[in-house]
Every structure is written in C-alpha cells, then in structure tokens.
Write a protein that holds these residues in place. Structure first.
Motif, PDB file in Angstrom:
ATOM      1  N   LYS A  64     -13.865  98.168  26.508  1.00  0.00           N
ATOM      2  CA  LYS A  64     -13.153  97.887  28.120  1.00  0.00           C
ATOM      3  C   LYS A  64     -11.755  98.572  28.257  1.00  0.00           C
ATOM      4  CE  LYS A  64     -12.093  94.342  31.267  1.00  0.00           C
ATOM      5  NZ  LYS A  64     -12.395  92.638  31.619  1.00  0.00           N
ATOM      6  N   TYR A  65     -10.954  98.454  26.959  1.00  0.00           N
ATOM      7  CA  TYR A  65      -9.470  98.663  27.059  1.00  0.00           C
ATOM      8  C   TYR A  65      -9.529  99.731  26.015  1.00  0.00           C
ATOM      9  CZ  TYR A  65      -8.797  94.264  29.258  1.00  0.00           C
ATOM     10  OH  TYR A  65      -9.029  93.087  30.018  1.00  0.00           O
ATOM     11  N   ARG A  76     -16.339  91.460  20.661  1.00  0.00           N
ATOM     12  CA  ARG A  76     -14.887  92.237  20.066  1.00  0.00           C
ATOM     13  C   ARG A  76     -15.301  93.837  20.596  1.00  0.00           C
ATOM     14  NH1 ARG A  76     -15.455  89.888  14.590  1.00  0.00           N
ATOM     15  NH2 ARG A  76     -14.398  87.953  14.736  1.00  0.00           N
ATOM     16  N   GLN A  77     -16.659  94.181  20.293  1.00  0.00           N
ATOM     17  CA  GLN A  77     -16.885  95.545  20.734  1.00  0.00           C
ATOM     18  C   GLN A  77     -16.728  95.896  22.138  1.00  0.00           C
ATOM     19  OE1 GLN A  77     -16.985  97.938  18.335  1.00  0.00           O
ATOM     20  NE2 GLN A  77     -16.843  99.410  20.137  1.00  0.00           N
ATOM     21  N   THR A  78     -17.148  94.889  22.946  1.00  0.00           N
ATOM     22  CA  THR A  78     -16.960  95.026  24.380  1.00  0.00           C
ATOM     23  C   THR A  78     -15.388  94.958  24.905  1.00  0.00           C
ATOM     24  OG1 THR A  78     -17.303  92.613  24.760  1.00  0.00           O
ATOM     25  CG2 THR A  78     -19.276  93.960  25.005  1.00  0.00           C
ATOM     26  N   ILE A  79     -14.758  94.141  24.202  1.00  0.00           N
ATOM     27  CA  ILE A  79     -13.451  94.353  24.575  1.00  0.00           C
ATOM     28  C   ILE A  79     -12.683  95.533  24.026  1.00  0.00           C
ATOM     29  CG2 ILE A  79     -11.107  93.263  23.829  1.00  0.00           C
ATOM     30  CD1 ILE A  79     -12.601  90.580  23.712  1.00  0.00           C
TER      31      ILE A  79
END
Length: 134
Positions: free
Chosen positions: A69-70, A63-66
């Motif tokens: 990223k956005y 979730r944190q990478t998403i």
C-alpha cells in the motif's frame, strides 16, 4: 490421639509414613502415566508451535499489504540493494568509497588543523607568534 495428629499434620496422614522413614507406595501404572504425561506435553508443544506459526503467517500477510500500500520494502531488501550499490560503485574504482573512510582519517582534515592553528596564532602576542612560526 489420631484426631490430634491428623489436625497437626493438616490431613497429610499418607505422607506420615514417608516422614517417619517408611516405604513409599509404588504405583504400578506410574511409568505408563508418566509416558502419557510426556506425550501430552509434546502434543501441547506441537499445537502451540503450529498456532504461533499460523499467527506469524497472518502477521506477515498484513505487513506485506502495508508494504504494498505504501510502497515500502523489507529491511533485507533495502540492505541487499544498498550492498549491491556499494559493490557496483567500487567495481571500477581503485579507492574505497567515501562512505567507507572514517571521518578524521583523510588528508582534508590536516588542512583544517593548519587553518585552526593559524587562527590561534593571530590572537597571540608578537613574540609568541614568532616562536611558534619557527
């Protein structure tokens, strides 16, 4: 006769004594087995909780990478920022912020009601208009 009785009971001859009111057979290691069973259940529960916590940590990492990223923010962070903005806007003001006033409770709505009444009066016949204007 024993064969017929065994067939009728479905092979449950051990339970026959219990059904007829006999004494139950006591297992000398029953308490020890029960403790072992309880310990095994606790151990399984601990393993399950550890597994779920690892899975949740992995999910949170994804979730944190998403979010990174956005450019998204956590729900808690958004709520905290909105609350801080509301408090900051209210610090120097003596009145409530406009967002906090429910619709239909302000003074502006009374003017709208008068204009609606005037619009309705225009469509009424003359004598009724005079009656409502008084």
């Amino acid at each position: 006769m024993d064969f017929v009785m065994k067939q009728a009971l479905g092979g449950a001859t051990k339970d026959m004594g219990k059904m007829l009111g006999g004494e139950e057979e006591k297992d000398p290691d029953a308490s020890k087995k029960e403790e072992e069973r309880q310990e095994a259940l606790r151990q399984q529960e601990d393993e399950r909780k550890a597994k779920h916590s690892r899975m949740e940590a992995e999910r949170e990492k994804v979730r944190q990478t998403i979010r990174d990223k956005y450019g998204l923010k956590k729900k808690e962070e958004k709520e905290a920022e909105e609350k801080a903005a509301m408090e900051q806007a209210c610090e120097g003001s003596l009145t409530r912020p406009k967002k906090a006033i429910p619709r239909g409770c302000g003074d502006d709505d009374e003017e709208d009601e008068e204009s609606i009444l005037d619009t309705v009066l225009k469509f009424l016949p003359g004598p009724l208009q005079d009656m409502f204007k008084k």
